[in-house]
Write an enzyme that holds these catalytic residues in place. Structure first.
Site, short mmCIF file in Angstrom:
data_model
loop_
_atom_site.label_atom_id
_atom_site.label_comp_id
_atom_site.label_asym_id
_atom_site.label_seq_id
_atom_site.Cartn_x
_atom_site.Cartn_y
_atom_site.Cartn_z
N ASP A 21 0.81 -1.21 0.00
CA ASP A 21 0.00 0.00 0.00
C ASP A 21 0.84 1.26 0.00
O ASP A 21 0.31 2.36 -0.12
CB ASP A 21 -0.96 0.00 1.19
CG ASP A 21 -2.35 -0.49 0.78
OD1 ASP A 21 -2.54 -0.70 -0.42
OD2 ASP A 21 -3.20 -0.65 1.66
N ASP B 209 -11.44 -6.86 10.31
CA ASP B 209 -11.35 -8.31 10.36
C ASP B 209 -12.41 -8.92 11.26
O ASP B 209 -13.02 -9.93 10.91
CB ASP B 209 -9.95 -8.74 10.80
CG ASP B 209 -9.20 -7.63 11.47
OD1 ASP B 209 -9.86 -6.88 12.21
OD2 ASP B 209 -7.99 -7.49 11.29
#
Ligand SMILES: *[C@@H]1O[C@H](CO)[C@@H](O)[C@H](O)[C@H]1NC(C)=O
Ligand SMILES: *[C@@H]1O[C@H](CO)[C@@H](O)[C@H](O)[C@H]1NC(C)=O
Length: 731
Positions: A142, A449
């Site tokens: 990223d 998550d």
């Protein structure tokens, strides 16, 4: 008996109940009785106004909330379980017919997550004891950094030496960094000759040095850039926040002519940086994972996906086989959506000064949730079935196609596949799709998550928690107080956000998962809320002590018994759990200190920030915890000395103020001449315990001279707050 039934009998994994339940249930029942008595006493003895009524009612509220929270935490302790796998049966039954596996690694920034660390992780997962051509490893960067790409390219070359070395001598662990640092000095070269060992080590060291030099200077030598077409993706305009999509297949394991030095096939290795533009929101790690799901679908499309953090190397080369024992089990496998491994750290000092070992949470809470229907997905060290991650609902009739996946590449050119993959990770690809909602990892929450896992449970799937004796994945623990506090702030804040959103386990899970599991999820979701009662408990009783306001029953009264019992039992049981989970006595004690510090700082900040966000006063942000620390810091970490560092963050002021307050109140209380001892004894004990617990804080404030001590500005500020605190009237 036919072979068919025989085969069915031989499960690939076993589930065992954990022992000690009688002790636990006795403890829980007596605690519950004690807590009820405490609350009854509080509620019926409220003093008159002006004699500490407000303080008393506050205590009642704090105790009430702690009691509710205690009940919630019992949900996971009721009947925890352990899992065991039979890899030999798996090997016997499936031989070469094992499914393909895609492995996702995410990194965000080459400066806080050094590329040399990242590729150690990559190499460790490439070297799994599993058919190489069935493994594909994807790195999502990223940061969009050429430095990370360069490191990965170096790794792709080193892998040709490293993988055969690992497999020839069956070495463990298979992260070169960990392997060489562990086998150093001990001179265990298993079966390989010292010469071969040094040869590989030198190759590794040289590679690491080249990478570190490049990262330090921020530049890649020109002659290296000519060696791979991928370097051409970068030009002077590219920044981490604005660049085109990049997908580079560094090793194409599906095209069977790439081999290592022993002539064996290699795993596929892919670099990906999804497109970034300042105008478009990128959804942090969740966005990266979803991009990886799509990119991998055109390159390998394996039915099983493992995702690990870039600093979490594989410490056990058999983990894939372990996980498959669950998925491929004939009786239960079709219900299992994901297999979660615990988060373990390799940087733990023996008595884990920052309370980071997570032993108790791994040993008790995760196993407990597993027994209630599924442990949560914690974002790393987790094997998913691709279909389920992509939103499939549970149905009895669904049969997974374990043979799915791209096995061999036909005529398609690498360039064409890369272009196809790039088109899947543009900024606009996800617009008006269900990605981030019904499909893939969910967006819009800092702990994406957990809600992703919850949603999978709500779609009817189970999950299992696999915690082998030898840790499967090892990460880097935060090595300073600031990092620890930041990490916990992020966790507690994210979890509270879930609680206050439509994903609250009681709402979202209602009617879909068991109440026990809903409560299990709630333990984390409510972390942040426990900050206020704790802060109250460590500040008001000492203040009341010096002001002569009694707040606990007299020691001679029978009512003192439930207070003492609850306090002692809680302490003893937490010690018992900690020792059973593998902590040391001192580690437990340090954990208790950190438990207090975390609650009055990280959780408090998490709480306040969540409320502010709810009111629209601030937006979601994400800070990466730095994984590097300087030599001095590292030394203090090894000596288990608390590290405060030079910055004077407000958290430290809270810690110092609470520590000073209790000290001053204890001394002040002791010096009062005519104090009725029996009335105040419990307050003295509480205050004294907090003082003993805080001894390292006093040292850091007054005695230590090193750079990690508490800055004097913090001490001064806390003295100021202390004076203010004494001005608060106890009414
Ligand atoms: C983690 O531990 C290893 C080995 O003990 C050490 O080399 C490394 O510097 C540590 N990292 C941090 C961030 O403390
Ligand atoms: C990691 O693996 C090694 C064997 O390679 C083992 O000795 C060690 O105990 C493992 N670490 C943990 C924390 O389990």
């Amino acid at each position: 008996m036919t072979t068919e039934t025989n085969r069915r009998r031989r499960r690939l994994f076993a589930t065992e109940k954990m022992g000690g339940r009688a002790v636990y249930r006795f403890q829980a029942a007596t605690m519950a009785a004690g807590i009820l008595l405490v609350l009854y006493y509080r509620a019926t003895r409220v003093p008159a106004a002006g004699e500490g009524r407000a303080a008393w009612v506050g205590m009642l509220a704090a105790e009430l909330w702690c009691a509710v929270y205690w009940v919630i935490t019992q949900s996971v302790r009721w009947c925890p379980i352990r899992r065991r796998t039979f890899k030999d049966r798996l090997a016997e039954r499936y031989k070469e017919n094992l499914p393909c596996v895609d492995i996702f690694v995410c990194t965000a920034d080459p400066h806080s997550e050094p590329p040399s660390l990242v590729i150690s992780t990559i190499l460790s997962v490439m070297a799994y004891n599993y058919p190489s051509e069935k493994i594909s490893v994807y790195l999502s960067d990223d940061g969009g950094s050429i430095l990370t790409f360069y490191a990965l390219w170096e790794a792709s070359i080193f892998a040709k030496k490293w993988l055969p070395f690992c497999k020839r001598y069956n070495i463990e662990p298979r992260s070169p960094a960990a392997y060489f640092s562990e086998s150093e000095g001990r001179h265990i070269h298993n079966l390989c000759t010292p010469k071969e060992w040094s040869l590989i080590k030198d190759l590794y060291e040289q590679m690491r040095e080249r990478i570190d030099t490049a990262v330090m200077s921020g530049k890649i030598p020109e002659e290296i850039k000519l060696k791979h077409k991928g370097f051409k993706e970068w030009n002077s305009e590219i920044t981490s926040k604005s660049h085109q999509p990049i997908v580079q297949i560094l090793i194409d394991g599906k095209c069977r002519d790439v081999v290592d030095d022993d002539g064996h096939e290699l795993p596929t290795l892919v670099y990906m940086a999804r497109e970034k533009r300042p105008k478009y929101h990128h959804n942090f790690k969740a966005g990266a994972l979803n991009a990886l799901i799509r990119v991998s679908s055109v390159i390998s499309d394996s039915p099983v996906i493992l995702n690990v953090d870039c600093d979490m190397y594989s410490n056990c080369s058999d983990s894939i086989r372990d996980a498959l024992c669950f998925f491929l089990d004939e009786e239960m496998g079709h219900k299992i959506g994901f297999v979660q491994y615990p988060q373990n750290y390799n940087n733990m000092t023996q008595n884990n000064i920052y309370g980071n070992s997570l032993n108790v949470s791994n040993h008790v809470e995760m196993s407990g949730m597993d027994s209630a229907g599924g442990c949560p997905y914690i974002g790393t060290g987790c094997f998913h079935r691709r279909e389920i991650l992509c939103g499939r609902k549970f149905s009895k009739d669904y049969k997974e196609d374990w043979n799915r996946g791209i096995k061999e590449r036909g005529q398609e050119k690498l360039n064409e596949i890369e272009d196809k993959a790039k088109s899947l990770v543009t900024c606009t690809y996800e617009h008006r799709t269900e990605w981030g909602n019904e499909i893939g990892v969910k967006y819009g929450c800092p702990v994406e998550d957990v809600i992703t896992g919850l949603a999978i449970h709500c779609r009817g799937w189970k999950s299992v928690y696999m915690s082998p004796q030898r840790a499967a994945f090892l990460g880097v623990a935060p090595a300073t107080l600031a990092q620890t506090l930041l990490q916990h702030k992020r966790w507690s804040e994210g979890c509270l956000t879930i609680f206050l959103s439509k994903y609250c386990s009681f709402l979202f899970g209602h009617g879909k998962i068991s109440l026990q599991l809903q409560m299990g999820y709630c333990i984390g979701e409510l972390w942040a809320t426990i900050s206020l009662p704790t802060l109250y408990y460590v500040m008001i009783p000492p203040l009341c002590l010096v002001k002569g306001t009694p707040i606990f029953p007299e020691i001679t009264s029978l009512w003192a018994i439930p207070f003492i019992y609850v306090f002692c039992m809680k302490t003893v049981y937490s010690l018992y759990e900690a020792l059973l989970s593998g902590d040391t006595l001192k580690g437990w004690w340090n954990g208790q200190r950190m438990w207090m510090i975390r609650r009055i700082t990280s959780y408090l900040y998490g709480f306040i920030d969540t409320i502010r966000k709810l009111l629209g006063l601030s937006k979601m942000s994400f800070k990466v915890t730095a994984k590097v620390s300087d030599d001095d810091e590292a030394k203090r970490y090894e000596q288990e000395i608390l590290e405060f560092g030079s910055s004077s963050s407000p958290e430290y002021v809270i810690i110092a103020t609470v520590a000073l307050l209790n000290f001053v109140c204890l001394v002040g209380g002791l010096s009062l001449w005519n104090i009725p001892w029996n009335v105040f004894l419990l307050q003295f004990i509480l205050c004294g315990m907090i003082v003993i617990m805080n001894i390292p804080i006093y040292e850091a404030m007054l005695l230590r001279k090193d750079k990690g001590s508490i800055p004097s500005s913090v001490t001064l500020a806390s003295v100021g707050f202390l004076m203010l605190a004494f001005l608060v009237p106890i009414v």
